[in-house]
Design a protein around this motif. Structure first.
Motif, PDB file in Angstrom:
ATOM      1  N   LYS A  16     -60.381  25.469  28.571  1.00 39.83           N
ATOM      2  CA  LYS A  16     -59.612  25.463  29.782  1.00 39.83           C
ATOM      3  C   LYS A  16     -57.988  25.117  29.669  1.00 39.83           C
ATOM      4  O   LYS A  16     -57.526  24.686  28.532  1.00 39.83           O
ATOM      5  CB  LYS A  16     -60.084  24.253  30.646  1.00 39.83           C
ATOM      6  N   VAL A  19     -55.475  21.616  27.035  1.00 39.87           N
ATOM      7  CA  VAL A  19     -56.268  21.091  25.927  1.00 39.87           C
ATOM      8  C   VAL A  19     -55.466  21.128  24.811  1.00 39.87           C
ATOM      9  O   VAL A  19     -55.885  20.784  23.563  1.00 39.87           O
ATOM     10  CB  VAL A  19     -57.706  21.722  25.839  1.00 39.87           C
ATOM     11  N   ARG A 147     -60.798  22.649  22.364  1.00 38.44           N
ATOM     12  CA  ARG A 147     -61.143  21.690  23.647  1.00 38.44           C
ATOM     13  C   ARG A 147     -60.852  20.395  23.154  1.00 38.44           C
ATOM     14  O   ARG A 147     -60.419  20.144  22.052  1.00 38.44           O
ATOM     15  CB  ARG A 147     -62.691  21.956  23.953  1.00 38.44           C
ATOM     16  N   ASP A 148     -60.511  19.392  24.548  1.00 40.28           N
ATOM     17  CA  ASP A 148     -60.377  18.003  24.037  1.00 40.28           C
ATOM     18  C   ASP A 148     -61.592  17.354  24.333  1.00 40.28           C
ATOM     19  O   ASP A 148     -62.835  18.024  24.414  1.00 40.28           O
ATOM     20  CB  ASP A 148     -59.000  17.575  24.765  1.00 40.28           C
ATOM     21  N   ASP A 150     -62.247  16.122  27.419  1.00 35.11           N
ATOM     22  CA  ASP A 150     -62.609  16.041  29.038  1.00 35.11           C
ATOM     23  C   ASP A 150     -64.062  16.729  29.086  1.00 35.11           C
ATOM     24  O   ASP A 150     -64.278  17.795  28.475  1.00 35.11           O
ATOM     25  CB  ASP A 150     -61.730  16.835  29.427  1.00 35.11           C
ATOM     26  N   PRO A 151     -64.965  16.078  29.750  1.00 33.63           N
ATOM     27  CA  PRO A 151     -66.302  16.615  29.814  1.00 33.63           C
ATOM     28  C   PRO A 151     -66.232  18.204  30.514  1.00 33.63           C
ATOM     29  O   PRO A 151     -67.135  18.720  30.085  1.00 33.63           O
ATOM     30  CB  PRO A 151     -67.140  15.719  30.828  1.00 33.63           C
ATOM     31  N   VAL A 152     -65.340  18.531  31.297  1.00 33.33           N
ATOM     32  CA  VAL A 152     -65.092  19.695  31.966  1.00 33.33           C
ATOM     33  C   VAL A 152     -64.780  20.857  30.575  1.00 33.33           C
ATOM     34  O   VAL A 152     -65.457  21.932  30.662  1.00 33.33           O
ATOM     35  CB  VAL A 152     -64.206  19.818  33.001  1.00 33.33           C
ATOM     36  N   ALA A 153     -63.989  20.270  29.889  1.00 33.30           N
ATOM     37  CA  ALA A 153     -63.598  21.323  28.733  1.00 33.30           C
ATOM     38  C   ALA A 153     -64.723  21.178  27.806  1.00 33.30           C
ATOM     39  O   ALA A 153     -65.047  22.341  27.235  1.00 33.30           O
ATOM     40  CB  ALA A 153     -62.475  20.740  27.924  1.00 33.30           C
ATOM     41  N   ARG A 177     -57.928  16.115  19.771  1.00 35.12           N
ATOM     42  CA  ARG A 177     -57.932  14.617  20.294  1.00 35.12           C
ATOM     43  C   ARG A 177     -56.414  14.355  20.459  1.00 35.12           C
ATOM     44  O   ARG A 177     -56.071  13.161  20.983  1.00 35.12           O
ATOM     45  CB  ARG A 177     -58.419  13.521  19.095  1.00 35.12           C
ATOM     46  N   ASN A 181     -55.135  13.078  26.772  1.00 35.35           N
ATOM     47  CA  ASN A 181     -55.661  12.858  28.031  1.00 35.35           C
ATOM     48  C   ASN A 181     -56.445  11.544  28.274  1.00 35.35           C
ATOM     49  O   ASN A 181     -57.039  11.270  29.094  1.00 35.35           O
ATOM     50  CB  ASN A 181     -56.670  14.157  28.765  1.00 35.35           C
ATOM     51  N   ARG A 183     -59.271  10.522  27.052  1.00 40.02           N
ATOM     52  CA  ARG A 183     -60.917  10.569  26.994  1.00 40.02           C
ATOM     53  C   ARG A 183     -61.111  10.688  25.388  1.00 40.02           C
ATOM     54  O   ARG A 183     -60.659  11.329  24.625  1.00 40.02           O
ATOM     55  CB  ARG A 183     -61.245  11.734  27.946  1.00 40.02           C
ATOM     56  N   ALA A 185     -62.750  12.204  22.324  1.00 43.33           N
ATOM     57  CA  ALA A 185     -63.122  13.635  21.724  1.00 43.33           C
ATOM     58  C   ALA A 185     -63.794  13.286  20.512  1.00 43.33           C
ATOM     59  O   ALA A 185     -63.500  14.090  19.533  1.00 43.33           O
ATOM     60  CB  ALA A 185     -62.003  14.346  21.764  1.00 43.33           C
TER      61      ALA A 185
END
Length: 666
Positions: A16, A19, A147-148, A150-153, A177, A181, A183, A185
């Motif tokens: 997304k 990231v 991705r990072d 983020d659960p959405v990612a 990482r 953000n 969160r 990773a």
């Protein structure tokens, strides 16, 4: 397609937005550059601005061209017209024009024939609807999904795995990482529940954010950091993926490039091209793109079916460099990280990067080729170099300084030194951010130049005197007439009302020389508001002092010396070289009356250039100059105020430049 010997395509798409796909693409390209030339591309037809920030080129750098016309040409070498050099073996695609999937495929396949690596930043990808994926996924050596934590990612990365499963090419995950953000990773779950197999993880750290502010990828700005090590490992992992239909170990062309047959082919094609140009006459001027097309047609006419695309691309590049530039030295001149090129005979080429000198893994094709390069530099300037005049100072069209020495003075073959002129104009703010100055010292120098103080810039060879002179001279007002005087014109001032004078060496009969001193004398008759002498080396110092003392205040010059006090002693010596037999006391009174400030620059042990002293020159006491440091750097520390308010503060206040006393508090 791709054919044997072609480059490898790496596509990066984000799970997304946000990231860090662009950061990973830029730093991966920098890490892969050690394995061959890299083309770094955004989505073809989109802006290259975000990628450009990683290379201090926020607009992408270079001239823009048409991507559609380039794709239609089918000539890989024409990619150079839409791909800007950003240093370290990387070009950044930045042409204009939206492309259809077929045009994207053609463009990227041309790139694979021209470059060892093509790294595409496809942004967040927009899944299977993305034009790059439709056009190029089948040609990719590997597709990286970023991705990072983020659960959405995480969820979208799994969706993307499904979307890409039908392309028939390896798809791997990169966990970033460093996206920042906050969160977790953790990569431990990679590969589970349908997620893509993990290829690499980028560590958290401030280095990535700091490096983009500098305009330098973290693998270069902080090569020992954990992030840089992660990108190096990612590059190694990516290197394990072959292009479609290409074995893991493609045939190497390097030995062939060094073979006599290759050199003979290159020389013959060069001669044929020059013969065709002569046949068309001098009026048939050709641009770089037409030259490359002509060279490509020449090579096609040779009928060499066994040439791999990589070999063909390199051959055409070297031919174009011979015709349009300085042959095997051209890519070093195009590399913004290289600040100096030193050729000690045809077999030894050295460069300076970030203040460090290293030997290049290349050599020229004998003394004849080196002499031809030197002639190519000096001939357009009306200079000559031969056994009767075996050394010359010259400049390149961009202002880079050139010195050449040939036998009999150079015992082991011709020597060529090129001190490059920076394409990006530096400012005092750049020196402050780089640690060479403090903001207080920068503000003082702005006021000193604007307030028409006479300033000498002193330092050793290669310490950055001319660069600093370029910076401070930019503060001269637009309403002032400036006359610059140099041996070889290097100064590039932004003001409009500038008269540039350059000394001239003697002709073949030893006549017609025009010296710096002649030009300084003439400048006094040109109604100058400011006189800027690139470097005082001899008797012109007397004329410079007289100008400073007779209404031409605000003059600037440089000279070689190791300390501010040594600079004044050397100035005395140069005045004596004028042959006027002045008493030393009179010379010292002239110096004390004329010079307001000495700015001392030094090259530090790590190769960086730093301002070490900003020193005020006062009256004479007996035979000794009264000098006081306004700002001083002790050892490798910061430039700090010496705690004394300089006398010139009163002079500046009278001229409308009121300096706060806090500026000088130690």
């Amino acid at each position: 397609m791709p054919m044997s010997g072609a480059g490898r395509l790496v596509i990066l798409c984000g799970a997304k937005g946000g990231v860090g796909t662009t950061a990973v693409a830029a730093n991966l390209a920098a890490a892969l550059a050690g394995k061959g030339e890299v083309l770094l591309a955004p989505i073809p037809g989109e802006t290259a601005q975000d990628l450009g920030f990683w290379f201090a080129a926020p607009d992408g750098g270079g001239e823009r061209g048409s991507l559609r016309e380039t794709a239609a040409s089918g000539v890989p070498e024409l990619l150079d017209a839409v791909a800007a050099e950003v240093g370290g073996g990387i070009r950044l695609l930045r042409g204009e024009g939206r492309l259809e999937p077929a045009e994207i495929r053609a463009l990227l396949r041309m790139a694979l024939a021209r470059f060892s690596w093509v790294v595409v930043d496809a942004g967040d990808g927009r899944g299977g609807d993305n034009g790059v994926m439709k056009a190029a996924a089948g040609d990719a050596a590997v597709i990286l999904v970023v991705r990072d934590g983020d659960p959405v990612a995480v969820r979208r990365a799994r969706v993307k795995a499904d979307e890409l499963s039908g392309c028939g090419r390896p798809v791997r995950l990169v966990v970033n990482r460093a996206a920042g953000n906050g969160r977790s990773a953790r990569p431990e779950g990679a590969g589970a529940e349908g997620e893509i197999p993990l290829l690499g993880t980028i560590s958290e750290g401030r280095e990535v954010a700091e490096s983009i502010l500098k305009g330098v990828p973290v693998v270069r700005a902080e090569p020992r950091s954990a992030c840089a090590a992660d990108f190096a490992r990612l590059a190694e992992a990516v290197s394990g993926f072959a292009a479609p239909g290409v074995p893991e170990t493609a045939p190497a062309d390097e030995a062939a490039f060094r073979a006599p047959a290759f050199r003979q082919l290159k020389r013959r094609l060069h001669r044929v091209f020059l013969d065709r140009v002569r046949e068309r006459g001098e009026g048939a001027a050709e641009g770089p793109e037409e030259v490359r097309r002509e060279l490509a047609r020449l090579l096609e006419g040779e009928g060499l079916p066994d040439l791999t695309p990589g070999f063909r691309a390199r051959l055409l590049k070297e031919l174009a460099d011979e015709v349009l530039g300085l042959g095997p030295l051209q890519d070093l001149l195009d590399d913004p990280e290289v600040t100096e090129v030193m050729v000690n005979g045809a077999a030894a080429v050295y460069t300076e990067r970030r203040g460090r000198i290293s030997r290049e893994p290349r050599e020229l094709d004998g003394e004849e080729e080196l002499r031809a390069i030197i002639e190519r530099i000096v001939a357009p300037l009306g200079r000559r170099i031969d056994e009767s005049s075996p050394l010359v100072d010259a400049r390149l069209p961009d202002g880079s300084r050139v010195n050449a020495v040939i036998p009999p003075l150079a015992l082991r073959g011709a020597c060529l030194t090129i001190r490059k002129f920076a394409k990006k104009r530096l400012t005092l703010d750049d020196l402050v951010s780089g640690g060479s100055l403090t903001s207080e010292a920068a503000d003082f120098l702005r006021a000193a130049v604007s307030g028409r103080l006479n300033i000498l810039i002193s330092g050793g060879t290669g310490s950055g005197k001319t660069t600093f002179l370029n910076i401070v001279a930019s503060f001269i007002g637009e309403d002032e007439r400036i006359v610059t005087i140099e041996d070889a014109a290097e100064l590039k001032l932004p003001q409009e009302h500038v008269v540039t004078l350059e000394a001239r060496p003697p002709n073949l009969e030893g006549r017609g020389a025009v010296t710096i001193r002649d030009l300084v004398r003439n400048a006094l008759r040109m109604r100058p508001d400011r006189i800027v002498v690139g470097e005082c080396r001899g008797g012109e110092a007397l004329d410079m002092l007289q100008a400073m003392n007779t209404g031409h205040d605000g003059s600037l010059s440089t000279l070689h010396a190791n300390t501010p006090r040594d600079a004044l002693s050397r100035l005395e010596t140069m005045v004596l070289m004028a042959g006027m037999e002045l008493p030393l006391r009179a010379i010292r009174e002239q110096v004390a009356s004329a010079v307001d400030l000495v700015v001392q620059i030094a090259r530090m042990r790590d190769g960086s250039r730093r301002i070490t002293h900003i020193t005020e020159v006062g009256r004479l006491e007996g035979e000794v100059y009264v000098m006081q440091d306004i700002f001083i750097r002790r050892g490798e520390g910061e430039l700090v105020s010496a705690g004394l308010v300089p006398r010139v503060a009163e002079k500046l206040a009278e001229r409308g430049y009121q300096l706060p006393s806090l500026m000088f508090q130690g």
